[in-house]
Design an enzyme around this catalytic site. Structure first.
Site, PDB file in Angstrom:
ATOM      1  N   ILE A  55       0.830  -1.200   0.000  1.00  0.00           N
ATOM      2  CA  ILE A  55       0.000   0.000   0.000  1.00  0.00           C
ATOM      3  C   ILE A  55       0.867   1.255   0.000  1.00  0.00           C
ATOM      4  CG2 ILE A  55      -1.724   1.324   1.295  1.00  0.00           C
ATOM      5  CD1 ILE A  55      -2.733  -1.368   2.420  1.00  0.00           C
ATOM      6  N   CYS A  56       1.955   1.229   0.770  1.00  0.00           N
ATOM      7  CA  CYS A  56       2.788   2.426   0.969  1.00  0.00           C
ATOM      8  C   CYS A  56       3.242   3.094  -0.327  1.00  0.00           C
ATOM      9  CB  CYS A  56       3.984   2.094   1.849  1.00  0.00           C
ATOM     10  SG  CYS A  56       3.515   1.495   3.489  1.00  0.00           S
TER      11      CYS A  56
END
Length: 191
Positions: A55-56
């Site tokens: 996600i980052c």
């Protein structure tokens, strides 16, 4: 967790420089950033749990695409995790989405800033997906936190910054260019 009205903590962190110049190797890639860096500007400080995750990089790349718009509003973006500057540099070298990122990636290795802000996940010991908008006087004007498994919306952060910079009453879903609320006009209509 620190919130609106609190002073953003003092900090001194090593960062991978913004832009392509940040990929020049360990001797040329790093810079020190403190609360006084970019004095007089608004700061948007966003945290992610770990480098080399899923996600980052989507969030970081999305902030990166808006870096010019934040700059147009006299705001700087700082991305932070508890990974080291060496891990940040290696991640940028190997991830096309963030390779030329126009945002410095700060290394809170000792977890001092994350702890001072109160944003460490109790179980995982890494920062939650926290975002802070800090005014030029180092006062937090907006704070938002997502859990580890849900990405945030950088466009919403930009919208909130726009609203804060009007110093007006901005209604729900207000966007830059729209009229702010005028309380006297509302009272006059009701009368």
């Amino acid at each position: 967790m620190l919130t609106v009205g609190d002073k953003f903590p003092d900090f001194k962190l090593t960062a991978v420089k913004a832009g392509k110049e940040g990929l020049g190797g360990p001797g040329k890639s790093f810079t020190e950033i403190t609360e006084s860096t970019d004095a007089g500007k608004w700061k948007v400080v966003f945290f992610w749990p770990k480098d080399f995750t899923f996600i980052c990089p989507t969030e970081i790349a999305a902030f990166g695409k808006l870096a010019g718009e934040f700059a147009d509003r006299d705001a700087v973006l700082y991305g932070v995790s508890t990974d080291s500057e060496f891990v940040h540099l290696n991640w940028r070298v190997h991830n096309e989405d963030i390779k030329n990122l126009e945002i410095p990636m700060l290394a809170d290795v000792k977890r001092e800033l994350s702890t001072a802000l109160g944003i460490l996940d109790k179980a995982a010991g890494v920062p939650l997906r926290a975002t802070f908008i800090v005014d030029p006087d180092h006062t937090i004007q907006w704070a938002s936190v997502n859990g580890l498994n849900v990405g945030r919306n950088p466009q919403e952060v930009l919208r909130v910054l726009d609203a804060l910079q009007t110093d007006e009453l901005c209604p729900c879903n207000w966007t830059k260019g729209e009229e702010a609320l005028k309380p006297q006009e509302l009272f006059d209509k009701a009368a």
